[in-house]
Write a protein that holds these residues in place. Structure first.
Motif, PDB file in Angstrom:
ATOM      1  N   ILE A  34      -8.891   6.818  17.414  1.00  0.00           N
ATOM      2  CA  ILE A  34      -9.669   7.957  16.904  1.00  0.00           C
ATOM      3  C   ILE A  34     -11.066   7.505  16.494  1.00  0.00           C
ATOM      4  O   ILE A  34     -12.074   8.161  16.803  1.00  0.00           O
ATOM      5  N   THR A  35     -11.144   6.376  15.796  1.00  0.00           N
ATOM      6  CA  THR A  35     -12.445   5.870  15.345  1.00  0.00           C
ATOM      7  C   THR A  35     -13.352   5.559  16.530  1.00  0.00           C
ATOM      8  O   THR A  35     -14.549   5.904  16.521  1.00  0.00           O
ATOM      9  N   LEU A  36     -12.799   4.919  17.556  1.00  0.00           N
ATOM     10  CA  LEU A  36     -13.608   4.594  18.732  1.00  0.00           C
ATOM     11  C   LEU A  36     -14.045   5.863  19.467  1.00  0.00           C
ATOM     12  O   LEU A  36     -15.171   5.932  19.981  1.00  0.00           O
ATOM     13  N   SER A  37     -13.190   6.873  19.518  1.00  0.00           N
ATOM     14  CA  SER A  37     -13.578   8.138  20.166  1.00  0.00           C
ATOM     15  C   SER A  37     -14.714   8.808  19.400  1.00  0.00           C
ATOM     16  O   SER A  37     -15.632   9.376  19.999  1.00  0.00           O
ATOM     17  N   MET A  38     -14.673   8.732  18.060  1.00  0.00           N
ATOM     18  CA  MET A  38     -15.762   9.286  17.263  1.00  0.00           C
ATOM     19  C   MET A  38     -17.042   8.492  17.477  1.00  0.00           C
ATOM     20  O   MET A  38     -18.140   9.057  17.528  1.00  0.00           O
ATOM     21  N   ALA A  39     -16.905   7.165  17.589  1.00  0.00           N
ATOM     22  CA  ALA A  39     -18.085   6.328  17.793  1.00  0.00           C
ATOM     23  C   ALA A  39     -18.749   6.613  19.137  1.00  0.00           C
ATOM     24  O   ALA A  39     -19.985   6.530  19.272  1.00  0.00           O
ATOM     25  N   LEU A  40     -17.956   6.965  20.135  1.00  0.00           N
ATOM     26  CA  LEU A  40     -18.508   7.231  21.468  1.00  0.00           C
ATOM     27  C   LEU A  40     -19.156   8.612  21.570  1.00  0.00           C
ATOM     28  O   LEU A  40     -19.989   8.833  22.453  1.00  0.00           O
ATOM     29  N   THR A  41     -18.779   9.537  20.691  1.00  0.00           N
ATOM     30  CA  THR A  41     -19.242  10.925  20.814  1.00  0.00           C
ATOM     31  C   THR A  41     -20.763  11.071  20.797  1.00  0.00           C
ATOM     32  O   THR A  41     -21.327  11.741  21.674  1.00  0.00           O
ATOM     33  N   PRO A  42     -21.496  10.492  19.811  1.00  0.00           N
ATOM     34  CA  PRO A  42     -22.960  10.646  19.840  1.00  0.00           C
ATOM     35  C   PRO A  42     -23.583  10.109  21.125  1.00  0.00           C
ATOM     36  O   PRO A  42     -24.536  10.693  21.646  1.00  0.00           O
ATOM     37  N   VAL A  43     -23.048   9.007  21.629  1.00  0.00           N
ATOM     38  CA  VAL A  43     -23.572   8.434  22.871  1.00  0.00           C
ATOM     39  C   VAL A  43     -23.316   9.375  24.041  1.00  0.00           C
ATOM     40  O   VAL A  43     -24.197   9.622  24.875  1.00  0.00           O
ATOM     41  N   LEU A  44     -22.106   9.933  24.097  1.00  0.00           N
ATOM     42  CA  LEU A  44     -21.769  10.855  25.187  1.00  0.00           C
ATOM     43  C   LEU A  44     -22.590  12.129  25.121  1.00  0.00           C
ATOM     44  O   LEU A  44     -22.959  12.694  26.154  1.00  0.00           O
ATOM     45  N   VAL A  45     -22.885  12.602  23.902  1.00  0.00           N
ATOM     46  CA  VAL A  45     -23.712  13.813  23.747  1.00  0.00           C
ATOM     47  C   VAL A  45     -25.111  13.566  24.305  1.00  0.00           C
ATOM     48  O   VAL A  45     -25.672  14.410  25.009  1.00  0.00           O
TER      49      VAL A  45
END
Length: 611
Positions: free
Chosen positions: A365-376
């Motif tokens: 979950i933490t890694l998915s949250m960390a990737l979100t700003p980059v993916l946006v």
């Protein structure tokens, strides 16, 4: 923990926050990621600067309690009714489909029990409210079509988190006793009824009594007392404290003290929520990433793809978004969220999931949250969408004297207000975000005008909004207008808000935010044109004024009536038709006596024949 140890721990937390959060925000990755990173660095996995992770986690959970209380404050029944289609339509379907899909995968592929799969599916179906709203605010996209849809889905997810959190101890109890604990359910329902009934009749008188003391610190203490009291009561009957805090917020959602409560609790919520994310970072088991990298990365990729694949068609069909906006919605909400940490922690304590499953899921979950700003950012570049940014630096605001009025937007409307105030020597500060408008106005040596975004809290504080009396919202962009109104209500609840509305729909949205009488920008000028038209048709001046005044009162009453159903197009059309019929009857009834008088005046006088 002795005082020396406490001071050292507090110093470490503050130092890690001051370093990590500005770094992540500088790279547009959000403050939540900074808190998580700080927790990883100072935790036992790396530097080991803080050893009492259990004590820190216990304190930090109060940040989640406060967040649930503030969410409850935002959920007035009237507002939920207005947003019911997007919240209970798209939002409910997203949570349900994601929970079923993720729970099914956990049950079939990973061999979890039915109860564990239910908890895992429900928790991973929720996205990060903190991440999502922060990214939308930073990119100034909260008012876009996909931004509004994202907000509605996140709102339902926050609602869905409440029963999910409450369900964990009930599932654990039923599994340990091999049956449903009817007494436990009855105790829970009884506690909820006590909180709802007692709060409805006690909270408002208490806040009214405290408000008479006119002491900010007492109001803050009362707000904290309500949150902690309801949380404690729910915990005593074996229910999550977060449910109690949420119920307390809902009870006060329609209260006149709502905005004041939000402003008092916001600093505590921000700090403790940051502490919560730090504690999550400290509890992350990074060795799992080294020992089982493919499992962790596979879970991250699977979570993002599965939720994204379900979000995209929902955005297209129910949300009415185009392909690009539906993709941006999917990227923004595909990650896990902060409530998953709370639910999984409870599930681990109740032995519904084992320590290994808990550790792997928290890391994923933490890694998915960390990737979100980059993916946006990548999605925006792929779709050629740029975040809005000012063309030049904002002014440093230095008002000559504390203003009584702050004007947001100094165009056609704001300038007239400003001229009237200046003519009466009433000090004001005007904020304008258009470079072209500023260049034009500066030629007239307008010393009270500054270039800046009124939606930024720091600029409003610099403009001394805390000392002003009235906030005039004169911006011509409806979405910016709503964003500023929401900020002012939250940060400066003492200000009287006079807001300009583009049209009826915009007026309805302002009324959602507590603006009692939005000023529709073309309404009064249209009434004047109507009066002149009637006079040009031969109607007497007094009669034309009376007809227009009748229409004005009728339309303002209609506005308040339609506000209750403005999200329901069928009812909106029906009320419009009914209102037109009522108006015609009203004017016809007024015209009949006049027509009768005209008929009697125009009729020939009959003289009786002499005998």
């Amino acid at each position: 923990m002795d005082s020396h140890h406490f001071l050292q721990t507090a110093l470490v937390f503050l130092l890690a926050t001051v370093i990590a959060v500005p770094l992540t925000k500088r790279f547009r990755l959000g403050s939540v990621l900074g808190y998580l990173g700080a927790g990883v660095v100072i935790g036992p996995q790396l530097l080991g600067l803080v050893s009492d992770t259990v004590g820190v986690a216990a304190i930090s959970e109060f940040g989640v309690v406060l967040m649930l209380f503030v969410i409850g404050l935002e959920l007035s029944p009237q507002r939920l009714w207005v947003m019911r289609r997007s919240v209970f339509g798209t939002g409910a379907l997203q949570v349900l489909t994601s929970a079923l899909a993720i729970g099914g995968v956990a049950y079939v592929l990973f061999g979890l029990t039915g109860k564990a799969a239910t908890i895992v599916g429900g928790s991973l179906a929720l996205s990060s409210t903190a991440f999502g709203l922060q990214i939308l605010a930073e990119r100034k996209e909260a008012g876009t079509a996909y931004g509004r849809q994202a907000f509605s889905i996140l709102l339902f997810q926050d609602l869905a988190a409440i029963p999910l959190i409450a369900m964990v101890p009930l599932l654990a109890t039923s599994s340990s006793r091999h049956g449903v604990d009817l007494m436990g359910i009855a105790r829970t329902v009884g506690a909820i009824v006590v909180v709802m009934v007692g709060g409805r009749y006690l909270l408002r008188p208490v806040f009214r009594f405290v408000a008479k003391a006119n002491a900010v610190e007492v109001s803050t203490a009362t707000a904290l007392l309500v949150v902690m009291g309801t949380a404690w009561l729910m915990e005593r009957v074996g229910v999550s404290s977060t449910l109690g805090a949420f119920l307390a917020g809902v009870l006060l959602a329609d209260s006149e003290y709502r905005h004041e409560l939000e402003s008092h609790l916001e600093p505590f919520k921000g700090l403790l929520l940051g502490l919560f994310f730090i504690s999550v970072g400290m509890s992350m088991d990074l060795t799992l990433l080294l020992h089982q990298p493919w499992l962790v990365l596979g879970l991250v990729l699977g979570l993002l793809l599965l939720k994204g694949a379900l979000l995209w068609p929902l955005g297209r069909t129910l949300g009415g978004l185009d392909g690009n906006d539906a993709l941006r919605l999917a990227v923004l909400l595909a990650c896990g969220g902060e409530f998953a940490f709370v639910v999984l922690k409870q599930a681990g304590e109740q032995q519904l999931v084992n320590a290994t499953v808990h550790g792997v899921l928290v890391l994923a979950i933490t890694l998915s949250m960390a990737l979100t700003p980059v993916l946006v950012v990548l999605a925006a570049k792929l779709l050629d969408v740029q975040a809005k940014s000012p063309e030049r630096e904002y002014d440093t605001i230095t008002p000559d004297a504390p203003p009584r009025v702050i004007i947001a937007g100094f165009g056609r409307v704001g300038q007239i207000v400003g001229r009237m105030l200046r003519a009466q020597n009433i000090p004001f500060v005007a904020l304008e975000s258009s470079v072209e408008q500023m260049d034009t106005l500066r030629r007239f040596s307008n010393t009270s005008l500054f270039f800046g975004d009124p939606a930024r809290p720091d600029l409003l504080r610099a403009a001394q909004a805390d000392k002003a009396e009235v906030f005039v919202l004169a911006t011509d962009d409806p979405q910016a207008n709503l964003r500023i109104a929401r900020l002012v209500r939250r940060q400066f609840p003492h200000l009287k808000l006079v807001a300009r509305a583009r049209n009826r729909q915009h007026a309805f949205r302002l009324m959602d935010l507590g603006v009692d009488e939005p000023v529709r920008e073309t309404f009064h000028s249209s009434l004047k044109m109507t009066r002149k038209t009637l006079e040009a048709l031969g109607m007497a001046h007094e009669q034309a004024v009376d007809r227009v005044e009748r229409f004005r009162r009728h339309d303002e009453k209609l506005l308040r009536t339609q506000y209750l159903v403005y999200d329901d197009e069928t009812r909106l059309v029906q009320t419009s038709i009914e209102a037109l019929s009522d108006l015609q009857k009203l004017l016809d009834a007024d015209m009949q006596p006049e027509a009768e008088r005209e008929r009697l005046t125009a009729a020939p006088v009959s003289v009786p024949d002499p005998d």
